[in-house]
Design an enzyme around this catalytic site. Structure first.
Site, PDB file in Angstrom:
ATOM      1  N   SER A  23       0.796  -1.156  -0.035  1.00 62.76           N
ATOM      2  CA  SER A  23      -0.120  -0.048  -0.096  1.00 62.76           C
ATOM      3  C   SER A  23       0.691   1.356  -0.022  1.00 62.76           C
ATOM      4  O   SER A  23       0.170   2.327   0.029  1.00 62.76           O
ATOM      5  CB  SER A  23      -0.760  -0.177   1.221  1.00 62.76           C
ATOM      6  N   THR A 156     -36.210  30.502 -11.612  1.00 60.02           N
ATOM      7  CA  THR A 156     -36.439  29.468 -11.214  1.00 60.02           C
ATOM      8  C   THR A 156     -37.110  28.648 -12.340  1.00 60.02           C
ATOM      9  O   THR A 156     -37.313  29.158 -13.233  1.00 60.02           O
ATOM     10  CB  THR A 156     -37.745  29.794 -10.050  1.00 60.02           C
ATOM     11  N   HIS A 157     -36.593  27.333 -11.963  1.00 61.21           N
ATOM     12  CA  HIS A 157     -36.860  26.321 -13.276  1.00 61.21           C
ATOM     13  C   HIS A 157     -36.225  26.876 -14.315  1.00 61.21           C
ATOM     14  O   HIS A 157     -36.536  26.487 -15.695  1.00 61.21           O
ATOM     15  CB  HIS A 157     -38.325  26.336 -13.388  1.00 61.21           C
ATOM     16  N   SER A 278     -11.024  24.197 -28.716  1.00 63.78           N
ATOM     17  CA  SER A 278     -11.350  22.982 -29.511  1.00 63.78           C
ATOM     18  C   SER A 278     -10.374  22.771 -30.560  1.00 63.78           C
ATOM     19  O   SER A 278      -9.779  23.594 -31.176  1.00 63.78           O
ATOM     20  CB  SER A 278     -12.731  23.257 -30.141  1.00 63.78           C
ATOM     21  N   LYS A 284     -13.574  28.181 -30.770  1.00 67.83           N
ATOM     22  CA  LYS A 284     -14.146  27.833 -29.329  1.00 67.83           C
ATOM     23  C   LYS A 284     -13.530  28.190 -28.241  1.00 67.83           C
ATOM     24  O   LYS A 284     -12.218  28.436 -28.423  1.00 67.83           O
ATOM     25  CB  LYS A 284     -14.562  26.323 -29.084  1.00 67.83           C
ATOM     26  N   ASN A 286     -13.862  27.413 -24.227  1.00 65.88           N
ATOM     27  CA  ASN A 286     -14.760  26.518 -23.374  1.00 65.88           C
ATOM     28  C   ASN A 286     -14.429  26.658 -21.787  1.00 65.88           C
ATOM     29  O   ASN A 286     -13.149  26.831 -21.698  1.00 65.88           O
ATOM     30  CB  ASN A 286     -14.401  25.152 -23.836  1.00 65.88           C
ATOM     31  N   GLU A 291     -16.501  22.376 -16.023  1.00 66.95           N
ATOM     32  CA  GLU A 291     -17.027  21.288 -16.255  1.00 66.95           C
ATOM     33  C   GLU A 291     -16.382  20.216 -15.641  1.00 66.95           C
ATOM     34  O   GLU A 291     -17.047  19.261 -15.087  1.00 66.95           O
ATOM     35  CB  GLU A 291     -16.797  21.278 -17.695  1.00 66.95           C
ATOM     36  N   GLN A 323      -7.642  -0.850   4.914  1.00 66.60           N
ATOM     37  CA  GLN A 323      -6.818  -0.269   3.838  1.00 66.60           C
ATOM     38  C   GLN A 323      -7.459   0.543   2.639  1.00 66.60           C
ATOM     39  O   GLN A 323      -6.851   1.429   2.256  1.00 66.60           O
ATOM     40  CB  GLN A 323      -5.944  -1.367   3.500  1.00 66.60           C
TER      41      GLN A 323
HETATM   42  N1  ARG Z   1      -1.816  -0.785   5.270  1.00 61.91           N
HETATM   43  C1  ARG Z   1      -2.902  -1.081   6.535  1.00 61.91           C
HETATM   44  C2  ARG Z   1      -3.894  -0.021   6.339  1.00 61.91           C
HETATM   45  O1  ARG Z   1      -3.837   0.746   5.605  1.00 61.91           O
HETATM   46  C3  ARG Z   1      -2.275  -0.887   7.802  1.00 61.91           C
HETATM   47  C4  ARG Z   1      -1.502  -2.105   7.988  1.00 61.91           C
HETATM   48  C5  ARG Z   1      -2.291  -3.027   9.150  1.00 61.91           C
HETATM   49  N2  ARG Z   1      -2.207  -4.391   8.552  1.00 61.91           N
HETATM   50  C6  ARG Z   1      -2.375  -5.316   9.022  1.00 61.91           C
HETATM   51  N3  ARG Z   1      -1.973  -6.390   8.339  1.00 61.91           N
HETATM   52  N4  ARG Z   1      -2.657  -5.420  10.077  1.00 61.91           N
HETATM   53  O2  ARG Z   1      -5.106  -0.252   6.967  1.00 61.91           O
END
Ligand code: ARG
Length: 458
Positions: A23, A156-157, A278, A284, A286, A291, A323
């Protein structure tokens, strides 16, 4: 590569699981917060004598060096070697200072660590969003001043209704955004809680000094249930709810500017630096800023929905599902910061086409309500007066005449209550100046509001 676990495993993790579960690409955003948490943690372990003075110095020095090593650098070069931000810091610290680093993780788990770093990070982000929101409000106020007494056809509308000041319309958004800012302030109270000491789930048998940690990290409260501490993400969900409301407002504001920028309205002219062209149609210009904001609001609403659904049905306490709280939430925060900054700049450089605003109120139907209230002041019952003016409007349409050109005898045919003075009602300035209620579009009220906002947002 080093892991924070592994003693009970005989085999390496399958490469596909690594890719699936690592992560750092997301929680790398927590690096600075995590280093701060670690510094406080080290000092605390020193105070309760689980680290010697020497170990404390070595660890603090090491953390300082890491902070410099990482500063301004993206963590992407570490992505495949380190499971998460916690592991990255732990391993890098071991490389730098050796054995003392092995005591860093004393008495805690990544479950409590990650949520602490997140709370710290979110506290900072709330402050940054709050500041940018105030900046956008200030841009709207400047634009209101630039609009001065210019009147447009309020709708309105999406049908012409009554004249309103352009400034009044803009200040409506200040009103809404200021509420969003207050809501953000409320969320902050719930984010401002220290989960450290929850350990993985049950609390710790070590004499961890949570009060010291709270002081050191600037948290006002300590979590009073360790299971909630590691597993509740309501603080983040609440933030996304508030951001969703904010984005709903940003999207409506964007829609108004898109309309005003269209040839049909033509009230505004965007600065070239904040518009796009464009690839096919050379003429154009824009309004993509607006948007994209209108579009991204949909993404943020989805991120709130995703966060709610990730948590739904999770047994206490921590589960790895949690996570998944980060990618959407962090993205929503970054999108919000960027949108607020860009919107403020775009509005700051937007010019008005006063002529087009003026032509929008060159339509007698806009004054039908003024005529109605005129009759009410002449003691005609409201519903009867409504019917009367409705007939006058229809007559104008059918004969192709303007109500402002009706002779007094024509008016009298609809009601005896009409006098010469009815003919003065068909001007935008007269209409807005006639408004008396608090919060109305009366120019003197609007001026007061501008002064009030300027004080509030100084
Ligand atoms: N990466 C995990 C999270 O974002 C935190 C680590 C906890 N991991 C675990 N195996 N207990 O929640």
């Amino acid at each position: 590569m080093k892991k924070l676990w592994g003693g009970r495993f005989k085999k390496e993790m399958h490469p596909l699981l690594k890719c699936f579960s690592y992560s750092l690409a997301t929680d790398g955003a927590l690096l600075e917060s995590e280093l701060s948490v670690n510094r406080a943690w080290v000092k605390m372990l020193g105070r309760i004598k689980l680290l010697t003075g020497r170990e404390v110095s070595a660890l603090l020095k090491g953390l300082g060096a890491l902070s410099r090593e990482f500063s301004g650098k993206a963590v992407c070069e570490y992505l495949k070697d380190y499971e998460d931000v916690h592991t990255l810091i732990q391993s890098k610290l071991e490389d730098r200072i050796g054995k003392a680093a092995k005591k860093l993780h004393t008495g805690r788990s990544r479950n409590d660590l990650v949520v602490t770093s997140m709370r710290l990070y979110i506290k900072e982000k709330i402050k940054s969003i709050n500041g940018r929101l105030a900046g956008l409000e200030r841009a709207l106020i400047s634009l209101s001043e630039k609009a001065g007494g210019a009147v447009i056809a309020g709708m309105t509308h999406l049908r012409k209704a009554q004249p309103v000041l352009m400034a009044h319309h803009l200040l409506a958004y200040v009103e809404m955004l200021e509420e969003d800012r207050a809501r953000l302030g409320d969320v902050l109270k719930r984010v401002d809680v220290l989960p450290l000491g929850s350990a993985a789930l049950a609390g710790s048998s070590l004499p961890l000094d949570q009060s010291f940690l709270a002081r050191e990290l600037g948290f006002s409260k300590i979590v009073s249930n360790s299971l909630a501490g590691v597993s509740d993400r309501a603080f983040l969900t609440e933030l996304l709810s508030v951001l969703a409301i904010l984005w709903m407002h940003l999207s409506r504001l964007s829609e108004d500017f898109i309309l005003w920028n269209s040839e049909n309205f033509g009230y505004i002219e965007l600065d070239d630096a904040f518009a796009t062209g464009s690839s096919l149609m050379p003429q154009k210009k824009n309004p993509d800023v607006f948007e994209l904001i209108r579009g991204r609001s949909g993404v943020v609403f989805g991120q709130l929905q995703a966060l709610l659904t990730v948590q739904k049905g999770l047994p206490l306490a921590y589960n790895r599902d949690l996570q998944e709280d980060k990618p959407g939430a962090f993205d929503a925060v970054r999108k919000t910061e960027a949108a607020l900054e860009l919107l403020a700049l775009t509005l700051g450089s937007t010019a008005f086409n006063f002529q087009r605003m003026k032509s929008s109120v060159d339509d007698d139907a806009l004054f039908a309500t003024d005529v109605l209230e005129y009759l009410v002041r002449k003691k005609v019952p409201f519903t009867e007066a409504h019917e009367t003016v409705g007939k006058a409007v229809r007559y104008a349409q059918e004969t192709g005449k303007r109500m402002s050109d009706f002779a007094i005898q024509e008016w009298k045919r609809f009601s005896k209550a009409f006098g010469q003075d009815v003919r003065q009602l068909f001007r935008a300035e007269v209409s807005v100046n006639a408004k008396k209620t608090i919060g109305s579009t009366n120019p003197s009220q609007v001026k007061k509001q501008i002064q009030r906002w300027k004080k509030i947002l100084k």
